[in-house]
Write an enzyme that holds these catalytic residues in place. Structure first.
Site, PDB file in Angstrom:
ATOM      1  N   GLU A 286      90.551 -53.435 -28.495  1.00  0.00           N
ATOM      2  CA  GLU A 286      91.765 -53.733 -27.639  1.00  0.00           C
ATOM      3  C   GLU A 286      91.041 -53.136 -26.024  1.00  0.00           C
ATOM      4  OE1 GLU A 286      94.952 -55.502 -27.328  1.00  0.00           O
ATOM      5  OE2 GLU A 286      93.913 -55.383 -25.394  1.00  0.00           O
ATOM      6  N   ASP A 290      90.152 -54.454 -22.664  1.00  0.00           N
ATOM      7  CA  ASP A 290      90.928 -54.315 -21.428  1.00  0.00           C
ATOM      8  C   ASP A 290      90.015 -53.784 -20.193  1.00  0.00           C
ATOM      9  OD1 ASP A 290      92.758 -55.332 -22.991  1.00  0.00           O
ATOM     10  OD2 ASP A 290      94.045 -53.371 -23.122  1.00  0.00           O
ATOM     11  N   SER A 484      96.129 -60.549 -24.947  1.00  0.00           N
ATOM     12  CA  SER A 484      95.356 -59.349 -24.825  1.00  0.00           C
ATOM     13  C   SER A 484      94.253 -59.723 -23.815  1.00  0.00           C
ATOM     14  CB  SER A 484      94.836 -58.670 -25.851  1.00  0.00           C
ATOM     15  OG  SER A 484      95.728 -57.928 -26.660  1.00  0.00           O
ATOM     16  N   ILE A 527      99.742 -75.971 -15.948  1.00  0.00           N
ATOM     17  CA  ILE A 527      99.212 -76.396 -17.372  1.00  0.00           C
ATOM     18  C   ILE A 527     100.337 -77.235 -17.944  1.00  0.00           C
ATOM     19  CG2 ILE A 527      98.437 -75.431 -19.558  1.00  0.00           C
ATOM     20  CD1 ILE A 527      96.679 -74.592 -17.065  1.00  0.00           C
TER      21      ILE A 527
END
Ligand code: NAG
Ligand code: NAG
Length: 566
Positions: A286, A290, A484, A527
């Site tokens: 993670e 990021d 994420s 979308i």
């Protein structure tokens, strides 16, 4: 003498009961039962120490909210006129009366509390379980999180003396349960991407299967040129010992950003005993994701990794609170904060959810854009789970932050099926999205009726790609997916917009939602296909306009530049 004897009797009696006489206790917060995924193990040991926190009621939050909307709404004369730290503090600091009443109660109970926020609205102290049970008419017990084995001491309800009502907002941790390893991205087996032509602005064909910074630049028209403004800071938060590795970032930049120095890096801030180990095997998927998709996409934007340690917490929430109080205490907080952690709304008490949400409003009023990943369980919550009713995530239900969902594919770009979205059970529909949500619900008709709360705040607000992102972790190339991926991507785009705004002598964007639901909406790619299944349903379908899968759509940097008046 009679009076003295009487008093003596009273205090003995009080001692025997372990609590002062004649107090009038009122149930303050409770939950209906043990949350899904937890089991009761037994009573907590009476002498086990609990680290508790108290929040005092804030003095004038309605005025702070009014000002937040005023400075964040493009049509307002005060748009962009963000508040100073002192102005925010003055609106939310508890009243002297609240401080006095709570302090008197603490003193009466021999509790030595420490102030842990700049405005004095949060206090912390330690007491044994037996005393906590007495103080709050609680039943602190040990609960086990079935999947992880993690144990937490919690109570299903607690009370406070009647005289503290209206002054004491909440006690934590009490009825809020932790959510270990909340929606971390899935790291798949290492993949070997095809070579890409980084000079081309056409979307490389490889972006259909793997996403790199070049793909995002091409899909969303993100500039590759370097940002110029040193005051423009982007913050990436890290929790649960997820460390951002510098050697992996260098490998990533060497491979995917051959046009910039591979030594481009980030700075570090730590709190709660946080650290950032550079041992390769401790690199977090993670944290690396990021950092690689902020430093590697927000070209030239000063990026800070804020590593929140575990001194206090046994879940994410103290960390969430501490990082927001930490930033509120800064004179010049970062203009964008991205967080790829969250949990199911129903695990958190309403009071705590409100308190955290109000803290995001304070940062927003200061000019900070607060972005969170919406979650990876479709309509079933932060992770896929069995459910009969849809499970909204926190903090995405909070109306004062921007929730980021996920998409996949190029032409057409469609909703990613794991993209969490839906409607809060805690927060009502904010004005800025009332029309957008009403439009969706009318197009949706009776689909999923009874499974979601049609009067709740809808999320996510916006989306970006979130599938097959290439990342480097401990020297290995791999693919990850999840919202994420999306939150850092959007953080990079907003930071690059802020760079242009600041260079032009304008204010940074701050709280984004009033902008993206009005003049910003036309700068987004709507979308209209895909859905987010869960709870044995097909979930919500993406549709024209806002939808609870991809929000208003995905960003187009060039159109956003126009929308912000550049
Ligand atoms: C990369 O794309 C540019 C522009 O389309 C083209 O001129 C160049 O030949 C391509 N390079 C390679 C190695 O394919
Ligand atoms: C639905 O949302 C509203 C608005 O936030 C809230 O007041 C209400 O309690 C929610 N209903 C349920 C059943 O959670």
């Amino acid at each position: 003498m009679v009076a003295t004897r009487g008093l003596f009797f009273v205090s003995l009696f009080a001692l025997a009961l372990g609590k002062p006489m004649g107090r009038n206790m009122k149930v303050h917060e409770s939950r209906e039962g043990i949350p899904d995924g937890f089991s009761l193990r037994g009573a907590a040991l009476p002498d086990q120490t609990l680290k508790l926190r108290l929040a005092l009621v804030q003095s004038n939050f309605p005025e702070l909210e009014r000002k937040l909307m005023d400075v964040s709404t493009p049509s307002s004369a005060n748009y962009g006129k963000h508040l100073s730290k002192a102005e925010v503090q003055q609106l939310v600091a508890p009243t002297q009366e609240s401080v006095n009443i709570v302090n008197a109660w603490l003193k009466e109970n021999d509790i030595d509390a420490k102030t842990i926020s700049a405005t004095g609205d949060w206090l912390s102290f330690e007491v044994p379980v037996s005393k906590a049970n007495d103080l709050f008419d609680a039943d602190f017990s040990v609960y086990t999180h079935d999947a992880s084995g993690m144990e937490a001491v919690r109570t299903l309800s607690y009370s406070i003396p009647a005289e503290l009502q209206g002054h004491l907002d909440l006690v934590h941790p009490t009825v809020t349960f932790p959510n270990p390893k909340s929606h971390l991205p899935v790291f798949s087996a290492p993949i070997k991407p095809e070579a890409q032509n980084l000079t081309s602005r056409a979307v490389p064909s490889s972006c259909k299967s793997t996403i790199t910074p070049a793909c995002l630049q091409a899909i969303y028209n993100i500039p590759t040129t370097k940002a110029t403004e040193s005051s423009n800071k982007l913050a990436v938060t890290g929790f649960i010992e997820q460390f951002a590795n510098k050697a992996d970032l260098k490998t990533f930049l060497t491979k995917y950003r051959t046009d910039i120095s591979s030594s481009t890096t980030f700075t570090l801030q730590t709190l709660d005993g946080g650290s950032n180990s550079q041992t390769g095997s401790q690199a977090g998927v993670e944290a690396n994701l990021d950092i690689q998709y902020t430093v590697g996409v927000a070209t030239g934007v000063p990026t800070v990794f804020i590593s929140v340690g575990e001194d206090f917490q046994d879940g994410d929430l103290e960390g969430f609170l501490d990082v927001v109080n930490f930033l509120l205490d800064e004179d010049t907080p970062p203009y964008v904060m991205t967080t790829s952690y969250g949990q199911n709304e129903n695990t958190i008490s309403r009071n705590l959810a409100n308190n955290l949400c109000n803290a995001y409003a304070q940062l927003g009023a200061r000019g900070v854009s607060i972005l969170f990943a919406s979650g990876d369980g479709g309509v079933s919550g932060s992770q896929s789970a069995s459910c009969s009713k849809f499970v909204p995530t926190f903090p995405s239900g909070c109306p004062f932050m921007t929730s980021v969902g996920a998409t996949q594919g190029v032409s057409p770009e469609t909703a990613a099926s794991f993209s969490s979205g839906g409607f809060s059970n805690y927060f009502g529909i904010p004005d800025y999205q009332a029309d957008a949500v009403a439009g969706y619900l009318s197009a949706l008709g009776s689909t999923n009726s009874g499974k979601y709360n049609a009067s709740g705040r809808g999320f996510p607000d916006i989306a970006t790609q979130g599938v097959n992102f290439e990342v480097v972790v401990d020297g290995q190339l791999g693919g990850v997916e999840g919202t994420s991926c999306s939150s850092p991507t959007l953080a990079s785009i907003i930071s690059l917009l802020n760079d242009r705004l600041i260079a032009a002598g304008k204010s940074p964007l701050g709280f984004l939602n009033p902008f993206i639901y009005s003049t910003g909406a036309s700068a987004l790619n709507d979308i209209t296909s895909g859905s987010n299944p869960g709870c044995n349903t097909n979930g919500f379908p993406a549709k024209a306009g806002w939808d609870p899968v991809t929000g208003l759509g995905t960003p187009d940097f060039n159109k956003l530049l126009t929308a912000v008046g550049l």
